[in-house]
Design a protein around this motif. Structure first.
Motif, PDB file in Angstrom:
ATOM      1  N   ASN A 135      66.029-113.835  -7.468  1.00 58.54           N
ATOM      2  CA  ASN A 135      66.137-112.426  -7.839  1.00 58.54           C
ATOM      3  C   ASN A 135      66.485-111.560  -6.635  1.00 58.54           C
ATOM      4  O   ASN A 135      66.380-111.995  -5.487  1.00 58.54           O
ATOM      5  N   ARG A 142      64.435-116.562 -11.531  1.00 55.81           N
ATOM      6  CA  ARG A 142      64.609-116.514 -12.971  1.00 55.81           C
ATOM      7  C   ARG A 142      65.537-117.642 -13.411  1.00 55.81           C
ATOM      8  O   ARG A 142      66.295-118.183 -12.599  1.00 55.81           O
ATOM      9  N   GLU A 144      68.019-118.467 -16.958  1.00 56.44           N
ATOM     10  CA  GLU A 144      68.499-117.999 -18.252  1.00 56.44           C
ATOM     11  C   GLU A 144      68.525-119.152 -19.256  1.00 56.44           C
ATOM     12  O   GLU A 144      68.920-120.278 -18.927  1.00 56.44           O
ATOM     13  N   THR A 149      65.038-115.210 -21.093  1.00 51.04           N
ATOM     14  CA  THR A 149      65.012-115.460 -19.657  1.00 51.04           C
ATOM     15  C   THR A 149      63.581-115.745 -19.223  1.00 51.04           C
ATOM     16  O   THR A 149      62.657-115.049 -19.648  1.00 51.04           O
ATOM     17  N   TYR A 151      61.036-115.686 -16.092  1.00 49.96           N
ATOM     18  CA  TYR A 151      60.866-115.078 -14.775  1.00 49.96           C
ATOM     19  C   TYR A 151      59.625-115.649 -14.097  1.00 49.96           C
ATOM     20  O   TYR A 151      58.612-115.896 -14.751  1.00 49.96           O
ATOM     21  N   ALA A 157      55.229-118.584 -14.609  1.00 49.96           N
ATOM     22  CA  ALA A 157      56.511-118.152 -15.158  1.00 49.96           C
ATOM     23  C   ALA A 157      56.338-117.776 -16.623  1.00 49.96           C
ATOM     24  O   ALA A 157      55.608-118.451 -17.360  1.00 49.96           O
ATOM     25  N   ARG A 165      63.398-107.646 -23.844  1.00 45.78           N
ATOM     26  CA  ARG A 165      64.126-107.835 -22.584  1.00 45.78           C
ATOM     27  C   ARG A 165      65.112-106.694 -22.363  1.00 45.78           C
ATOM     28  O   ARG A 165      65.271-106.206 -21.232  1.00 45.78           O
ATOM     29  N   GLU A 174      62.523-106.327 -13.062  1.00 43.61           N
ATOM     30  CA  GLU A 174      61.476-106.644 -12.085  1.00 43.61           C
ATOM     31  C   GLU A 174      61.654-105.923 -10.759  1.00 43.61           C
ATOM     32  O   GLU A 174      60.794-106.021  -9.873  1.00 43.61           O
ATOM     33  N   TYR A 182      57.099-107.516 -12.918  1.00 37.88           N
ATOM     34  CA  TYR A 182      57.344-108.824 -13.519  1.00 37.88           C
ATOM     35  C   TYR A 182      56.505-109.030 -14.784  1.00 37.88           C
ATOM     36  O   TYR A 182      55.415-108.451 -14.920  1.00 37.88           O
TER      37      TYR A 182
END
Length: 422
Positions: A135, A142, A144, A149, A151, A157, A165, A174, A182
Motif C-alpha cells: 500500500n 492488499r 485483490e 479486496t 487488506y 487481514a 468498499r 486506508e 484499515y
C-alpha cells in the motif's frame, strides 16, 4: 544418484530426493516423446521435490523465483479445484491458484487465512486477481480478488467488498488522509439477513439494500452502539454526518436521526480526574475500558483526589504563554468536555497541549467563524498527532484506539461551538 553427490535441503530426505530424480527422468521421457508436430508438456521439476509444476502456475512460480522465492518447494502436483474449472498447486509457504478469468496468483500467510476463513474460491471473494501489493503507506498490504479486496496491516487481514468498499474508497481508504483507517473485520452479514457491515480502525460502515452504505464514527457511533446498533431505536444509517441549518451535527437513520450537538448539550457533565467531562464521552470511554478489560476510574485517578497526569504529549506541548482563564468561558475551556489524556493502561497520551492551543486559537480569532473553524481542524490534527507520536509501536493496539478517542474528544470540544465544526 544425485543425492550421493549433492546435499538436499530440509525437510527433504534422501528417499525424497531419489524419488524426485526418478520422476525427473519420467518427465524428460514424456517431453522427449512429445516432441514433433505437437508441443511437449509444459512442466518443470525442482529437485529435490518430486512434484511437477506446469503451465500458467509454473510460469508464475518461476517469475517469483521458483524454489528460491518465499513459496519454497512444491508440495503437491497440480490439483483440480472443487468447481471443476480452476487449478491450484501447494508449496511449502502457500498455494498458487489459477482460473482462466483471473490468471495465476499466490495467496499466502494472513491473506490465505482471510481467504480460507471466507470459503476460498467458493466464497464471496472468489479467485485472486493480483499478487500481494504494497500500500501507499509502505506499511500495509492488499490483495485483490474477484469479489473484493483483502487488506492487512501488521496483525490480521480482512476483506472489504462491494458498496462498503466503494464508500470506504470515497472516504480515503486506508490512507492517513482517510477518516476510517484499515478494516478490523471482514464484511459481516447482519442478523436480519439483509444488511452487511465492516469495522475499521476509526468507525464502521453499514450497508442495507434500501439505504446504501454509510459510515458511522466518533460519539455518534457510541450513542448508536448504546441504542443497539441497527436493531435498536435508530435503525440503519441513511446519511453521513452533516450540519443542519441550525449548525448542529446530525446523522440520519432509518428510524430517525441522532443530533449529536443537542444530545451532548442535554447530557450534562460528570467529574473525572478533577475535570467536568461530558456524560456521552464518559460513557464512550467506559465502554472502551470494558471492552479492553481495565478500570477507567483507576487509570484516570478518579476517587484518588489527585488527577493522574499523562506522561507524553507527543510533541504537541502546552505553549509557554498559555494561561487557563475560565472567565472566558467557551473561548478558553481547556477541553473541559474531555479529560486531558487518552485513558488506557500504562503511560497515557497527553491531549492538554492540543487543548491549550485550541483555546489560544479561539481567543485570537473570536468572532471570525472561518478562522475558528480552522482552529477546530487544527485541534483534530493535533490530537491525532499526539496518538501517532506516543503510540509508535507497530503492534500497539492503543494507537488505533487513541485515534478513535481523539475523534470523540474533538467532537466533544468542537460541538460546544455551533457552526464551527468544520
Amino acid at each position: 544418484m544425485r543425492s550421493d553427490r549433492e546435499e538436499w535441503p530440509e525437510p527433504f530426505t534422501k528417499e525424497d530426493a531419489d524419488r524426485a530424480e526418478v520422476r525427473e527422468f519420467e518427465l524428460q521421457q514424456r517431453q522427449s516423446a512429445a516432441r514433433g508436430p505437437a508441443p511437449g508438456p509444459d512442466c518443470q521439476q525442482y529437485w529435490p521435490s518430486d512434484k511437477w509444476v506446469c503451465g500458467a502456475i509454473r510460469d508464475k512460480y518461476n517469475s517469483l523465483g521458483a524454489q528460491f522465492s518465499f513459496l519454497l518447494w512444491p508440495t503437491s502436483d497440480e490439483l483440480v479445484n472443487p468447481d471443476g474449472f480452476g487449478r491450484r498447486q501447494t508449496f511449502q509457504n502457500g498455494p498458487i491458484y489459477w482460473s482462466a478469468a483471473s490468471g495465476a496468483h499466490p495467496v499466502a500467510n494472513h491473506f490465505f487465512a482471510a481467504w480460507q476463513r471466507n470459503g476460498w474460491e467458493a466464497g464471496p471473494l472468489k479467485y485472486p486477481t493480483t499478487d500481494e501489493i504494497v500500500n501507499a503507506d509502505g506499511l500495509g498490504r492488499r490483495q485483490e480478488f474477484q469479489g473484493g479486496t483483502v487488506y492487512w496491516k501488521l496483525n490480521e487481514a480482512y476483506f472489504v467488498g462491494g458498496a462498503i468498499r466503494d464508500r470506504w474508497a470515497a472516504l480515503g481508504s486506508e490512507a492517513q488522509s482517510g477518516i476510517l483507517g484499515y478494516p478490523t473485520s471482514d464484511e459481516t452479514l447482519l442478523p436480519d439477513g439483509q444488511g452487511r457491515m465492516n469495522r475499521f480502525e476509526s468507525g464502521v460502515i453499514y450497508w442495507h439494500p434500501n439505504f446504501g452504505a454509510h459510515e458511522v464514527g466518533g460519539l455518534t457511533l457510541a450513542l448508536w452502539a448504546i441504542s443497539g446498533y441497527e436493531a435498536g431505536q435508530y435503525g440503519y444509517p441513511t446519511t453521513a454526518q452533516y450540519l443542519n441549518p441550525a449548525g448542529d451535527l446530525v446523522q440520519g437513520f432509518s428510524n430517525g436521526e441522532i443530533n449529536l450537538t443537542q444530545l451532548m448539550r442535554n447530557a450534562g457533565n460528570i467529574a473525572i480526574a478533577g475535570k467536568q467531562v461530558n456524560n456521552i464521552l464518559a460513557e464512550s470511554l467506559r465502554q472502551y475500558a470494558e471492552r479492553n478489560g481495565f478500570d477507567l476510574d483507576e487509570v484516570l485517578g478518579e476517587g484518588s483526589g489527585t488527577a493522574r497526569r499523562a506522561s507524553n504529549d507527543g510533541g504537541v506541548s502546552v505553549p509557554a504563554g498559555y494561561v487557563y482563564d475560565t472567565s472566558l468561558g467557551s473561548l478558553n475551556d481547556y477541553c473541559t468536555n474531555s479529560p486531558d489524556q487518552f485513558p488506557s493502561p500504562g503511560d497515557n497520551a497527553d491531549f492538554s497541549g492540543a487543548c491549550a492551543r485550541h483555546d489560544m486559537c479561539y481567543e485570537a480569532n473570536d468572532g471570525n467563524d472561518d478562522a475558528m473553524a480552522q482552529c477546530n481542524t487544527e485541534l483534530r490534527e493535533n490530537l491525532l498527532t499526539v496518538c501517532r507520536n506516543v503510540y509508535t509501536g507497530t503492534f500497539d493496539p492503543r494507537r488505533s484506539a487513541c485515534t478513535t478517542t481523539a475523534r470523540e474528544y474533538f467532537e466533544a470540544v468542537a460541538l460546544a461551538h455551533p457552526g464551527q465544526y468544520f
